[in-house]
Design an enzyme around this catalytic site. Structure first.
Site, PDB file in Angstrom:
ATOM      1  N   ASP A  30     -18.931 -47.698 -44.117  1.00 10.90           N
ATOM      2  CA  ASP A  30     -18.076 -46.537 -44.317  1.00 10.90           C
ATOM      3  C   ASP A  30     -17.497 -46.642 -45.734  1.00 10.90           C
ATOM      4  O   ASP A  30     -17.528 -47.725 -46.342  1.00 10.90           O
ATOM      5  CB  ASP A  30     -16.947 -46.555 -43.269  1.00 10.90           C
ATOM      6  CG  ASP A  30     -15.886 -45.518 -43.558  1.00 10.90           C
ATOM      7  OD1 ASP A  30     -16.243 -44.354 -43.794  1.00 10.90           O
ATOM      8  OD2 ASP A  30     -14.684 -45.878 -43.552  1.00 10.90           O
ATOM      9  N   ASP A  44     -14.372 -44.350 -47.246  1.00 13.89           N
ATOM     10  CA  ASP A  44     -12.924 -44.125 -47.392  1.00 13.89           C
ATOM     11  C   ASP A  44     -12.139 -45.020 -46.445  1.00 13.89           C
ATOM     12  O   ASP A  44     -12.344 -44.996 -45.230  1.00 13.89           O
ATOM     13  CB  ASP A  44     -12.604 -42.650 -47.137  1.00 13.89           C
ATOM     14  CG  ASP A  44     -13.246 -41.776 -48.194  1.00 13.89           C
ATOM     15  OD1 ASP A  44     -12.958 -41.982 -49.378  1.00 13.89           O
ATOM     16  OD2 ASP A  44     -14.060 -40.905 -47.825  1.00 13.89           O
ATOM     17  N   GLY A  48     -13.158 -32.894 -45.773  1.00 14.93           N
ATOM     18  CA  GLY A  48     -12.113 -32.189 -46.517  1.00 14.93           C
ATOM     19  C   GLY A  48     -12.025 -30.707 -46.180  1.00 14.93           C
ATOM     20  O   GLY A  48     -10.920 -30.156 -46.058  1.00 14.93           O
ATOM     21  N   ARG A 106     -10.564 -30.451 -42.810  1.00 13.74           N
ATOM     22  CA  ARG A 106      -9.154 -30.844 -42.845  1.00 13.74           C
ATOM     23  C   ARG A 106      -8.288 -29.677 -43.341  1.00 13.74           C
ATOM     24  O   ARG A 106      -7.196 -29.448 -42.830  1.00 13.74           O
ATOM     25  CB  ARG A 106      -8.999 -32.080 -43.749  1.00 13.74           C
ATOM     26  CG  ARG A 106      -7.642 -32.757 -43.655  1.00 13.74           C
ATOM     27  CD  ARG A 106      -7.700 -34.118 -44.329  1.00 13.74           C
ATOM     28  NE  ARG A 106      -8.632 -34.985 -43.657  1.00 13.74           N
ATOM     29  CZ  ARG A 106      -9.399 -35.900 -44.255  1.00 13.74           C
ATOM     30  NH1 ARG A 106      -9.306 -36.084 -45.553  1.00 13.74           N
ATOM     31  NH2 ARG A 106     -10.228 -36.637 -43.559  1.00 13.74           N
ATOM     32  N   HIS A 139     -12.374 -26.811 -52.119  1.00 18.29           N
ATOM     33  CA  HIS A 139     -12.950 -28.146 -51.918  1.00 18.29           C
ATOM     34  C   HIS A 139     -13.754 -28.591 -53.131  1.00 18.29           C
ATOM     35  O   HIS A 139     -13.710 -29.769 -53.514  1.00 18.29           O
ATOM     36  CB  HIS A 139     -13.800 -28.166 -50.640  1.00 18.29           C
ATOM     37  CG  HIS A 139     -14.179 -29.547 -50.227  1.00 18.29           C
ATOM     38  ND1 HIS A 139     -15.459 -30.028 -50.291  1.00 18.29           N
ATOM     39  CD2 HIS A 139     -13.415 -30.587 -49.787  1.00 18.29           C
ATOM     40  CE1 HIS A 139     -15.474 -31.291 -49.891  1.00 18.29           C
ATOM     41  NE2 HIS A 139     -14.250 -31.643 -49.574  1.00 18.29           N
ATOM     42  N   ALA A 158     -13.124 -27.745 -56.193  1.00 16.84           N
ATOM     43  CA  ALA A 158     -12.129 -28.126 -57.213  1.00 16.84           C
ATOM     44  C   ALA A 158     -11.534 -29.489 -56.889  1.00 16.84           C
ATOM     45  O   ALA A 158     -11.318 -30.325 -57.773  1.00 16.84           O
ATOM     46  CB  ALA A 158     -11.032 -27.063 -57.279  1.00 16.84           C
ATOM     47  N   THR A 165     -17.443 -38.338 -46.421  1.00 11.98           N
ATOM     48  CA  THR A 165     -17.059 -37.717 -47.688  1.00 11.98           C
ATOM     49  C   THR A 165     -18.270 -37.154 -48.434  1.00 11.98           C
ATOM     50  O   THR A 165     -19.422 -37.457 -48.123  1.00 11.98           O
ATOM     51  CB  THR A 165     -16.246 -38.717 -48.558  1.00 11.98           C
ATOM     52  OG1 THR A 165     -15.455 -38.004 -49.489  1.00 11.98           O
ATOM     53  CG2 THR A 165     -17.160 -39.673 -49.304  1.00 11.98           C
ATOM     54  N   ASN A 199     -18.535 -37.977 -54.326  1.00 12.02           N
ATOM     55  CA  ASN A 199     -17.423 -38.924 -54.231  1.00 12.02           C
ATOM     56  C   ASN A 199     -17.929 -40.353 -54.018  1.00 12.02           C
ATOM     57  O   ASN A 199     -17.330 -41.312 -54.510  1.00 12.02           O
ATOM     58  CB  ASN A 199     -16.490 -38.557 -53.078  1.00 12.02           C
ATOM     59  CG  ASN A 199     -15.865 -37.192 -53.247  1.00 12.02           C
ATOM     60  OD1 ASN A 199     -15.901 -36.627 -54.335  1.00 12.02           O
ATOM     61  ND2 ASN A 199     -15.301 -36.660 -52.179  1.00 12.02           N
ATOM     62  N   ASP A 209     -12.891 -48.411 -40.778  1.00 16.29           N
ATOM     63  CA  ASP A 209     -11.438 -48.642 -40.890  1.00 16.29           C
ATOM     64  C   ASP A 209     -10.630 -47.766 -39.954  1.00 16.29           C
ATOM     65  O   ASP A 209      -9.406 -47.900 -39.918  1.00 16.29           O
ATOM     66  CB  ASP A 209     -10.960 -48.338 -42.322  1.00 16.29           C
ATOM     67  CG  ASP A 209     -11.017 -46.851 -42.598  1.00 16.29           C
ATOM     68  OD1 ASP A 209     -12.129 -46.285 -42.522  1.00 16.29           O
ATOM     69  OD2 ASP A 209      -9.965 -46.240 -42.831  1.00 16.29           O
TER      70      ASP A 209
HETATM   71  C1  XBP Z   1     -13.469 -39.803 -44.921  1.00 15.66           C
HETATM   72  C2  XBP Z   1     -13.195 -38.390 -44.711  1.00 15.66           C
HETATM   73  C3  XBP Z   1     -13.334 -37.508 -45.855  1.00 15.66           C
HETATM   74  C4  XBP Z   1     -12.359 -37.785 -46.964  1.00 15.66           C
HETATM   75  C5  XBP Z   1     -12.316 -36.642 -47.942  1.00 15.66           C
HETATM   76  O1  XBP Z   1     -14.102 -40.340 -43.800  1.00 15.66           O
HETATM   77  O2  XBP Z   1     -12.866 -37.958 -43.634  1.00 15.66           O
HETATM   78  O3  XBP Z   1     -13.164 -36.197 -45.408  1.00 15.66           O
HETATM   79  O4  XBP Z   1     -11.062 -37.927 -46.420  1.00 15.66           O
HETATM   80  O5  XBP Z   1     -13.579 -36.412 -48.510  1.00 15.66           O
HETATM   81  P1  XBP Z   1     -14.920 -41.718 -43.862  1.00 15.66           P
HETATM   82  P2  XBP Z   1     -14.166 -34.926 -48.599  1.00 15.66           P
HETATM   83  O6  XBP Z   1     -13.890 -42.805 -43.855  1.00 15.66           O
HETATM   84  O7  XBP Z   1     -15.742 -41.688 -42.640  1.00 15.66           O
HETATM   85  O8  XBP Z   1     -15.752 -41.733 -45.091  1.00 15.66           O
HETATM   86  O9  XBP Z   1     -13.080 -34.044 -49.089  1.00 15.66           O
HETATM   87  O10 XBP Z   1     -15.319 -35.046 -49.578  1.00 15.66           O
HETATM   88  O11 XBP Z   1     -14.608 -34.548 -47.226  1.00 15.66           O
HETATM   89 MG    MG Z   2     -13.057 -44.535 -43.250  1.00 17.43          MG
END
Ligand code: XBP
Ligand code: MG
Length: 257
Positions: free
Chosen positions: A14, A16, A58, A61, A87, A89, A129, A133, A188
């Site tokens: 993973d 993030d 995102g 969200r 998104h 931006a 993500t 990114n 995580d």
């Molecule tokens: C991360 C996410 C992502 C990021 C934002 O999940 O949920 O949406 O928060 O990135 P993971 P984006 O830990 O599974 O990678 O805005 O590009 O979605």
């Molecule tokens: Mg994560």
């Protein structure tokens, strides 16, 4: 009769919260920049963002924010395009922040990845993500050529159902021609482990501030961090067998346990 254990062939990471603490000081900040640029008065505080993390992705969200936290907002006729533009931006801001070195790797991440590479393990990224990114984090925080270390980058909208659905893990393993028993995952969060365990992949958890209270009962081990030889991890659940940081010997033991 002795059980035949599958050999560990691949590590599925993973991004993030696992490779780096990107959410509070990276994604959240980038969302707020994008909102300001668009003339919106939306302010995602660290506390509010913790609630918004219940929804992965995102774009998803932002929709969740509008449906549950900012219900008075008069949405434009073309909400899809509005969200898509915001998104895009936000992604620009986020990748710039990473290029500026705003977010370092978590302790032990580089050490473990390098050890796995030296040992010939296959590696993939499995994340919600956006692909841009992933590239920004991997090439700025790990090494300029490090994207090539990962055989598959399973990211973003590649599957319609994001984590906690297992689809992104299933997709990655199919691409690599591997079964769940060949792999181990690093996550995580609750949404992350629901996804990896939903795909039957054994999962190592390193918690962070946003996920410390999550239910990780299905994890093979729960750690506060991967740790370094001079910066030992704390074991929050499971058995590290006396190890003080997450190295390949421990990963192998956890995979075959
Ligand atoms: C991360 C996410 C992502 C990021 C934002 O999940 O949920 O949406 O928060 O990135 P993971 P984006 O830990 O599974 O990678 O805005 O590009 O979605
Ligand atoms: Mg994560």
């Amino acid at each position: 009769m002795s059980e035949i254990k599958a050999e560990l062939k691949a590590l599925l990471f993973d991004v993030d919260g696992t490779l780096a603490d990107t959410e509070k000081d990276g994604h959240r900040v980038a969302f707020n920049y994008a909102f300001t640029d668009a003339g919106l008065d939306w302010d995602w505080t660290p506390e509010l963002y913790g609630k918004l993390l219940a929804v992965t992705g995102g774009k998803e969200r932002m929709r969740y924010y509008l449906s549950d936290f900012n219900t008075d907002f008069e949405a434009p006729a073309d909400l899809d395009a509005f969200i898509r533009d915001l998104h895009a931006a936000k992604t620009e801001h986020y990748t710039r922040l990473l290029a500026e070195g705003a977010i370092p790797l978590r302790p032990g991440v580089r050490r473990l990845i390098e050890e796995a590479r030296d040992a010939g393990l296959r590696m993939a990224i499995v994340t919600t993500t956006t692909p841009a990114n992933v590239e920004a984090l991997v090439s700025h925080a790990i090494a300029p050529g490090a994207m090539e270390w990962f055989e598959v980058i399973a990211a973003g909208d590649i599957v319609p159902a994001k984590k906690p659905a297992p689809d992104i893990y299933v997709w990655a393993m199919k691409e690599m021609n591997l079964t769940a028993a060949d792999c181990i995952a690093f996550e995580d969060s609750r949404n992350g482990i629901l996804s990896s365990c939903g795909a039957d992949v054994k999962t190592i958890i390193t918690i962070n501030d946003y996920t410390a209270a999550d239910d990780f009962s299905k994890a093979v081990i729960v750690l506060d961090q991967m740790g370094e030889p001079d910066q030992p991890f704390s074991v929050l659940a499971g058995d590290a067998g006396g190890a003080t940081c997450l190295d390949m010997a421990l990963v192998q033991r956890l995979h075959s346990a």
